[in-house]
Structures are given as C-alpha cells and as structure tokens.
Design a protein around this motif. Structure first.
Motif, short mmCIF file in Angstrom:
data_model
loop_
_atom_site.label_atom_id
_atom_site.label_comp_id
_atom_site.label_asym_id
_atom_site.label_seq_id
_atom_site.Cartn_x
_atom_site.Cartn_y
_atom_site.Cartn_z
N ARG A 203 -17.14 -56.67 -14.73
CA ARG A 203 -17.94 -56.67 -15.95
C ARG A 203 -18.20 -58.10 -16.38
O ARG A 203 -17.32 -58.96 -16.33
N GLY A 204 -19.44 -58.37 -16.77
CA GLY A 204 -19.81 -59.72 -17.18
C GLY A 204 -20.38 -60.56 -16.07
O GLY A 204 -20.84 -61.69 -16.31
N SER A 205 -20.36 -60.06 -14.83
CA SER A 205 -20.93 -60.83 -13.72
C SER A 205 -22.45 -60.73 -13.72
O SER A 205 -23.04 -59.99 -14.52
N SER A 206 -23.09 -61.48 -12.84
CA SER A 206 -24.55 -61.53 -12.77
C SER A 206 -25.03 -61.25 -11.36
O SER A 206 -24.33 -61.55 -10.39
N ILE A 207 -26.23 -60.67 -11.25
CA ILE A 207 -26.86 -60.51 -9.95
C ILE A 207 -28.28 -61.07 -10.02
O ILE A 207 -28.93 -61.03 -11.07
N LEU A 208 -28.75 -61.60 -8.91
CA LEU A 208 -30.11 -62.11 -8.79
C LEU A 208 -31.00 -61.01 -8.23
O LEU A 208 -30.55 -60.15 -7.45
N ASN A 251 -23.75 -68.28 -11.91
CA ASN A 251 -22.56 -67.81 -11.20
C ASN A 251 -22.77 -66.39 -10.65
O ASN A 251 -21.94 -65.49 -10.86
N ALA A 252 -23.89 -66.19 -9.98
CA ALA A 252 -24.29 -64.86 -9.51
C ALA A 252 -23.35 -64.36 -8.42
O ALA A 252 -22.86 -65.13 -7.58
N SER A 253 -23.11 -63.04 -8.44
CA SER A 253 -22.19 -62.41 -7.49
C SER A 253 -22.90 -61.87 -6.25
O SER A 253 -22.29 -61.76 -5.19
N LEU A 254 -24.14 -61.48 -6.39
CA LEU A 254 -24.92 -60.99 -5.24
C LEU A 254 -26.40 -61.01 -5.59
O LEU A 254 -26.79 -61.31 -6.72
N LEU A 286 -23.56 -65.66 -0.50
CA LEU A 286 -24.07 -64.73 -1.50
C LEU A 286 -24.42 -63.39 -0.84
O LEU A 286 -25.38 -63.32 -0.06
N PRO A 287 -23.69 -62.32 -1.12
CA PRO A 287 -24.01 -61.01 -0.53
C PRO A 287 -25.38 -60.51 -1.01
O PRO A 287 -25.86 -60.89 -2.08
#
Length: 483
Positions: A203-208, A251-254, A286-287
C-alpha cells in the motif's frame, strides 16, 4: 426502475408513483439514507409532469418516509416498519460510504446503467457485438460436454490442468515459453490485475503506465492505495525515454502497458519501442505487467512478438484473455509469471472465489485445444476490419473539420480528438437523450476532455451509421470553434 405509470388507470398518476416508491422503501430496495432521483429525473423517467412527482413526494414526506431540501436532495429517512419500531434500522448508507474499495467514477456508473437501456446505440462499448459471438459453436461445445463425463466440483488452485496445458501450447505460438506451473487461470484479465494489486504491491506504492489508459477507468490499484503515474504516449507507444526519470521520481514498483492495440487509443507499440522498453526496464530492474488481451484482433499483419517473448530475466507478468476475442461471458483469462508469483496469486484467488468456473475452463480448453479458437479469431478479424473501415468512412463523411483521428491496425477503438470546443458533459447528456451512449476521454485521462473513445466492435453497421451521423450533428449544434 422498470415500472411505468398506467395512464389508462382510474388511480391518479401521483398516487401510482407514490405507491411504487413506498413499495421500494418497504421492501428495503431504498434503505434509510438513500438519496432518491431528482424530481426532474423521476418526471422524465415516468413521462409525467414535474408537478405530478412533486405531489407524490410531498405525500411521502407527510407520512414521514422522505425528507428533502434544495441542497442535499431528497432522502429516505424512515421505512414503514421503522415508523412502528422503537429503535431505528441500520444506516446502510454510512456502511456503503465506509467501504475500502473505491466506487466507479460517476461517468462509468452512468455508462454501466445506460448500456442496458432498450434501443441504445453503444458507440464506446469495449466488447464484441452479440452477433459476432460464436453462440452456435458454443452450443456444440456444450453438447459435446454433456455427452462426456465431467466434474462440477472445484478445480485445483492454479486452474484446470488441461486448460493450462492448452494455454502453454497457444503461448508457444506467440514465442512465449512457459509451463502449466507458470500459469494461473483467472476470471478475466481484470481479476489478474486485482490479484497483482493485492498480492505483490505494498500500500502506498506507485506504478507507471501510459496516459491515457484503461487502468484509470477501474479502481483495482487505487482501492489498494496504489498510485498511478501516467507517462506520455506517442504513435509508437509509451515514451521509454521518460521511464527512468519517472521511476526515480515516484519510486515506482512496476510498469503497466497495453502494447498491442492500446485501450483507449488503439496505438500499436512498434518493434523498436518494445526493444527499448525491455532494455530500459531490465536496466532499472522494473517489472512489467503486459496486458495483451487484444493481440488476436489484428487486421493486416500480426503485431510484434509480446514483451514476454523476449524476457530471459522473468521481468514480465503476462495477461491474456478470451473475453475480447471469444466471449466476455466465459470469464476466462490467464496470468503467466514465475512460479513463486503464480503460487502467491493462486492462494489469494482461492480466498476470493475458490477458482474460476470449472465449466468455463473446460469449454475454453476445448476451444483452444481443438483449433476452433484460431479459426474463430480469423473470422472475427475479418468482421472487425470491415467495421473499422466503415467507421473510418463515416468519420470522413461526418467529422471532417470537427475532429481528427488515427487509423488503428487492429483492436476495437478509434481515439478521436475534437478540433472544436465541445462541452463534453453536455454532449454526453444530449447524445444519451438521442439514444447514443458515449465513452468520454476523461474516463481514461482527466486531461483528455476533448477526446472520445469510439468502438466499432459492439454497435452493428446500421447503428454505427445512424449513431455517428447523429453524433456529428450534436457536436456541430453545441460546439464553438477552438481558439
């Protein structure tokens, strides 16, 4: 409400309306706290004068069932049982507002309701027209099903083994090497996205993602407190030269992408852009979620190989589905990922629904394994290409000078941009009154207020002709030239 007043009845119209509303309250369909439709909306729905509705509501207010004001509208404040009871019923409206999952955008809710109005021309719907669905062939599949032994029980957590084996063979034809243990059968690609949002991201992460994007129109990630960060899109796909900057900045996760026949723009990611995307994401660690549900809907030549086909480092989570090419009602899709990821997603899915329909999985396996799916896909491509060509012809006839658009090489959609100033909410409302349902661009990108997603997949050819002609007339009536 499906009910309509009986204009031949001796019972006054306002009494009829009062009783039907009172009945909805008594049955619990409209619970305490429910905001009922406006006087104007009720008058239009019942095809009566507004004063008739006012009389009905006034009686209900006098009986203590409704309460209203000019700012908050009219709400249910009691029901017939509550008036006799010592303690009030639960305030279900407060429960509804307290849920963690975001509601659909109001525009999406409006569209979802309007899609099932009788006689509506659906110019934005992202699914195959009922006359393109293989109903007769599906009946033969199920006739074969009934002649053989089968199970009505649950399938194993990852899905029917035979179906997963057939998906492995199908994916091999796309250059994707996998095994049944790397595949999870899901109830459509949307469920795959939901499982990923719950099982792999904090929760709180970012995706592109591309902007505009279909993902903005659903709340599977936002409801889990995951931020969507839009990257610019051009004719070749997502602009890869922006990825590193956006990834570090947020700080994107995927990264999520629809490389083939993008929704809503119809864009096709070029071969060179796919290579660039894989290199940048590999360098950044980056997945990628590759949403490839439109792949089979090409017209002149197949799209470039999937990102997953060029993925030696297991960077890509791949989503496929039969919903866009075979049957939305079958609710069968798949996720291809490393085994540890599949095990995690399968565990969550078992907690949700204990597996997708075993009957649907069996039917899907028959379609893919027998070769019927490939034959059907070729048939659908032919019909969709003709509908696309008709739509382009109609746009040239009616929209030249008021809009621009690009020519899609497959998929369902044409992304049109108005070159005149069109109040989109007004256009949506006027079109709906004329029996035409639109998908405004703002659903997929808040800044795309002068865009429309036009789909040639659902409306029949004669409906496309009538709908687009009328839509152009409405645009010209309410628009002003852009400055």
């Amino acid at each position: 409400m499906d009910w309509k007043p009986d204009f031949s009845s001796e019972t006054p119209l306002y009494i009829q309306i009062k009783e039907v509303i009172k009945n909805k309250i008594a049955l619990g369909e409209w619970v305490v706290g429910t905001k009922i439709p406006s006087q104007r909306a009720l008058a239009e729905h019942f095809n009566v004068n507004r004063s008739t509705v006012v009389s009905a509501l006034s009686d209900l207010m006098a009986e203590g069932l409704l309460e209203g004001n000019t700012k908050g509208g009219t709400k249910v404040v009691n029901n017939t049982w509550n008036l006799l009871a010592a303690s009030p019923p639960p305030d279900w409206s407060s429960y509804v507002q307290s849920g963690n999952h975001y509601p659909n955008q109001p525009a999406i809710q409006h569209i979802n309701r309007a899609e099932f109005q009788e006689g509506i021309i659906r110019l934005g719907t992202g699914e195959l027209s009922p006359d393109l669905l293989p109903s007769a062939q599906m009946k033969k599949i199920f006739d074969k099903f009934s002649a053989n032994s089968f199970t009505l029980g649950y399938e194993e957590p990852k899905g029917n083994r035979y179906l997963r084996e057939q998906v492995v063979e199908y994916l091999r034809g796309l250059g994707i090497q996998s095994s049944p243990s790397n595949i999870l059968i899901v109830s459509g690609a949307l469920q795959g996205l939901q499982l990923i949002s719950m099982g792999l991201l904090q929760r709180g992460s970012s995706i592109l993602l591309e902007k505009p994007s279909y993902l903005y129109s659903v709340h599977v990630f936002q409801s889990n407190a995951i931020k969507l960060i839009g990257l610019p899109l051009d004719a070749e796909g997502i602009q890869t030269n922006q990825i590193s900057r956006y990834m570090k900045g947020y700080n994107a996760s995927l990264l999520y992408t629809i490389p083939s026949f993008h929704n809503p723009t119809g864009c096709m990611m070029s071969e060179s852009r796919r290579q660039e995307l894989m290199k940048v994401c590999a360098d950044e660690g980056l997945p990628i979620i590759e949403d490839d549900v439109y792949r089979e809907l090409w017209f002149d030549e197949p799209p470039p190989l999937p990102l997953k086909a060029r993925d030696p480092n297991a960077l890509v989570l791949y989503l496929g589905s039969l919903s866009k090419s075979l049957s939305p009602g079958l609710r069968i899709g798949w996720v291809v990922a490393p085994e540890a990821v599949i095990d995690r997603l399968a565990d969550i899915k078992m907690q949700f629904d204990y597996g997708s329909s075993s009957i649907s999985q069996w039917a899907a396996a028959e379609w893919i394994g027998s070769g019927l799916y490939q034959e059907h896909a070729a048939h659908i491509r032919d019909h969709l290409k003709r509908r696309r060509d008709l739509t382009l012809q109609l746009l040239e006839t009616h929209f030249l000078g008021i809009a621009t658009w690009s020519v899609p090489s497959g998929g369902f959609y044409i992304w049109i941009r108005f070159t005149v100033d069109v109040p989109m909410q007004m256009l949506f409302d006027h079109a709906l009154k004329a029996g035409i349902l639109l998908n405004p661009g703002s659903i997929y990108d808040r800044s795309a207020g002068n865009f429309l997603r036009i789909s040639y997949a659902y409306a029949k050819p004669n409906e496309l002709e009538r709908g687009l002609s009328k839509l152009a007339d409405l645009v010209k009536e309410i628009s002003k030239p852009s400055v």
